[in-house]
Design a protein around this motif. Structure first.
Motif, mmCIF file in Angstrom:
data_model
loop_
_atom_site.group_PDB
_atom_site.id
_atom_site.type_symbol
_atom_site.label_atom_id
_atom_site.label_comp_id
_atom_site.label_asym_id
_atom_site.label_seq_id
_atom_site.Cartn_x
_atom_site.Cartn_y
_atom_site.Cartn_z
ATOM 1 N N LEU A 197 3.482 -46.535 -52.667
ATOM 2 C CA LEU A 197 3.389 -46.890 -51.413
ATOM 3 C C LEU A 197 4.215 -48.133 -50.976
ATOM 4 N N ASP A 198 3.882 -49.197 -51.895
ATOM 5 C CA ASP A 198 4.248 -50.545 -51.683
ATOM 6 C C ASP A 198 6.111 -50.627 -51.354
ATOM 7 N N SER A 199 6.480 -49.767 -52.673
ATOM 8 C CA SER A 199 8.014 -49.852 -52.670
ATOM 9 C C SER A 199 8.340 -49.112 -51.423
ATOM 10 N N PHE A 200 7.990 -48.002 -51.173
ATOM 11 C CA PHE A 200 8.249 -47.143 -49.745
ATOM 12 C C PHE A 200 8.035 -47.889 -48.774
ATOM 13 N N ALA A 201 7.049 -48.669 -48.451
ATOM 14 C CA ALA A 201 6.975 -49.263 -47.139
ATOM 15 C C ALA A 201 8.141 -50.441 -47.168
ATOM 16 N N LYS A 202 8.602 -51.149 -48.219
ATOM 17 C CA LYS A 202 9.539 -52.091 -48.206
ATOM 18 C C LYS A 202 10.755 -51.255 -47.630
ATOM 19 N N ALA A 203 11.137 -50.178 -48.225
ATOM 20 C CA ALA A 203 12.432 -49.370 -48.052
ATOM 21 C C ALA A 203 12.372 -49.073 -46.665
ATOM 22 N N LYS A 204 11.282 -48.471 -46.083
ATOM 23 C CA LYS A 204 11.261 -48.078 -44.545
ATOM 24 C C LYS A 204 11.348 -49.304 -43.874
ATOM 25 N N PHE A 205 10.702 -50.270 -44.143
ATOM 26 C CA PHE A 205 11.057 -51.623 -43.352
ATOM 27 C C PHE A 205 12.453 -52.096 -43.227
ATOM 28 N N ALA A 206 13.130 -51.841 -44.504
ATOM 29 C CA ALA A 206 14.705 -52.164 -44.437
ATOM 30 C C ALA A 206 15.162 -51.054 -43.731
ATOM 31 N N ALA A 207 15.017 -49.805 -43.508
ATOM 32 C CA ALA A 207 15.863 -48.969 -42.933
ATOM 33 C C ALA A 207 15.626 -49.001 -41.370
ATOM 34 N N ASP A 208 14.496 -49.149 -41.028
ATOM 35 C CA ASP A 208 14.150 -49.221 -39.422
ATOM 36 C C ASP A 208 13.162 -49.844 -38.943
ATOM 37 N N VAL A 209 12.434 -50.625 -39.884
ATOM 38 C CA VAL A 209 11.285 -51.385 -39.545
ATOM 39 C C VAL A 209 9.839 -50.515 -39.672
ATOM 40 N N HIS A 210 10.136 -49.700 -38.275
ATOM 41 C CA HIS A 210 8.962 -48.583 -38.053
ATOM 42 C C HIS A 210 9.517 -47.586 -37.214
ATOM 43 N N THR A 211 8.935 -46.496 -37.352
ATOM 44 C CA THR A 211 9.107 -45.536 -36.251
ATOM 45 C C THR A 211 8.610 -45.781 -34.820
ATOM 46 N N PRO A 212 9.554 -45.422 -33.959
ATOM 47 C CA PRO A 212 9.002 -46.012 -32.508
ATOM 48 C C PRO A 212 7.655 -45.747 -32.111
ATOM 49 N N VAL A 213 6.855 -46.776 -31.579
ATOM 50 C CA VAL A 213 5.596 -46.741 -31.391
ATOM 51 C C VAL A 213 5.215 -45.575 -30.324
#
Ligand SMILES: Cc1ncc(COP(=O)(O)O)c(C=O)c1O
Length: 445
Positions: free
Chosen positions: A305-321
């Protein structure tokens, strides 16, 4: 250039709609049209390219551009374009208006969330809602393990890059497979092993040999309605694959992109055979909702979970709200369930028609896979027949199919497969399309 291009495109469309150019007829050459319209050759090429993308015209190398079908002939099934190549969902069945309503509501309800950056793994309310919905598919996981992604492709791609607890680095995948996954593998230059997927699935003994001989980090598998073969594993096969993964310390990346459409209520995902985290589960909303929303979900083991959250943040921060919020409203209101019921029946019907047409028309030199309810199926052509050639021939008969060559890794490539998707083909055209394909195969033989 912009205006000139628009003018050129409109002029060609005018000639088509007024019948100046007939279906199957060649359009004026690029040079001729550029001098007639007093614009550059590039402008005409751009206009033709655009019309080709809209499947109004098609190009034949060294011969020029030809008209596929005109507006006057749209109801004539003999000349109507039959498009088995589009991988998008049936647009007439997509709940565009309903979703628009949810988007409008989401802008209001999630206004506060829009004024700051949000959580990389998704809005809590949506994760909770997804965790509930996934139970219908026998995927039981707490919302903390359920991550919202910008299309399931994002999860597949990011997971390839992360180090896994097993410390291994080879990706094993079915061959052929989903072309976007092939793109991820090749663009990231990863070590890969393929295993052949046929109309009987994969050879489990070979899979065991691969797991035994190779440092396999994960096995990517599309467990239902495989793209492109349409294959669905049986529960027993899924169970055995999970057992092998446990025995050889391999992770499974289970892409259940269309799990919602399965009519077999007793069919379990692989996830159900090991919910502890050995099986990473992904699901897409592209085929059952709208691909442009870029919404998907991944159920991850805690350890990632932790490494995925960091990779996701690096890719696009988050999916549009707003899109996340709208999905939450759509799911929670019950609209999603009602929509899926309708889609299931629709795809089941299309699948049955497709299978009957294959059985009736396909020459014995060719074989098909798939044809269950779902999007995809393939035709295996006689060995020496190149898919590319058949695809071009079929264009002249107003039938579009996809060459499956790019759905293979270079080392496993086969050039005699075509992929068909029934999603955008009207029920009444399925048999006609398969008949035309079968005739064309016989002609080329
Ligand atoms: C096997 C498979 N997985 C996933 C997807 C959808 O991916 P996404 O959710 O990124 O649109 C597709 C789309 O064709 C697919 O074929």
């Amino acid at each position: 250039m912009g205006n000139k291009y628009e003018e050129a495109r409109k002029e060609i469309e005018r000639r088509i709609s007024e019948g100046v150019i007939q279906p199957g007829e060649r359009l004026p050459s690029v040079r001729k049209l550029s001098s007639e319209l007093q614009c550059s050759i590039n402008t005409v090429i751009k206009a033709y390219d655009q019309l080709e993308k809209q499947h109004m015209i098609y190009s034949v190398p060294k011969s020029g551009y030809f008209l596929v079908g005109s507006h006057q002939t749209i109801n004539n099934s003999q000349t109507e374009l039959i498009d088995f190549s589009s991988a998008g969902p049936d647009r007439s069945r997509m709940p565009y208006r309903d979703y628009q309503h949810c988007m409008n509501q989401a802008i209001e309800w999630y206004k506060e969330e829009m004024f700051h950056y949000s959580e990389p793994l998704g809005l809590d309310v949506l994760r909770r809602q997804l965790s509930k919905q996934l139970q219908d598919l026998q995927v039981f996981a707490p919302s903390e393990r359920v991550c919202v992604v910008s299309g399931s492709q994002q999860a597949l791609d990011l997971l390839l890059t992360l180090p896994f607890p097993n410390g291994k680095d080879v990706i094993c995948t079915e061959q052929p497979t989903h072309p976007s996954f092939i793109q991820s593998l090749t663009s990231r230059g990863l070590k890969v092993r393929g295993i052949e997927m046929t109309n009987k699935g994969i050879d489990l003994e070979q899979l065991e040999r691969i797991f035994h001989e190779t440092e396999v980090k994960l096995f990517y598998t599309v467990s239902r309605f495989q793209n492109p073969t349409g294959y669905c594993y049986t529960n027993l096969e899924k169970q055995k694959i999970v057992e092998l993964a446990q025995k050889y310390d391999v992770y499974i990346l289970e892409d259940d992109y269309m799990g919602d459409l399965d009519m077999k209520r007793k069919a379990d995902p692989m996830f159900a055979y090991d919910p502890s985290g050995r099986v990473i589960y992904t699901k897409s909303f592209s085929k059952v909702l709208l691909p442009g929303l870029r919404l998907g979900v991944a159920v991850l083991p805690e350890v990632l979970l932790d490494s995925f959250a960091k990779a996701k943040f690096a890719a696009d921060v988050h999916t549009p709200v707003v899109t996340q919020g709208a999905l939450e409203i759509y799911l929670q209101s019950g609209m999603y369930k009602a929509h899926i019921q309708k889609l299931r029946r629709q795809y089941k019907r299309k699948g049955t028609l497709l299978k009957q047409a294959y059985q009736k028309h396909l020459p014995k030199e060719a074989a098909f896979t798939g044809g269950e309810s779902g999007f995809y199926s393939t035709i295996e052509l006689p060995k020496r027949m190149k898919a590319r050639r058949l695809v071009n021939h079929l264009k002249h008969k107003n039938v579009l199919v996809q060459d499956a060559t790019n759905m293979y890794l270079p080392a496993y490539r086969k050039e005699n497969r075509i992929r068909l998707s029934v999603s955008q083909v009207k029920d009444q055209n399925i048999e006609l399309g398969i008949k035309k394909i079968s005739e064309c195969i016989s002609e080329l033989l």
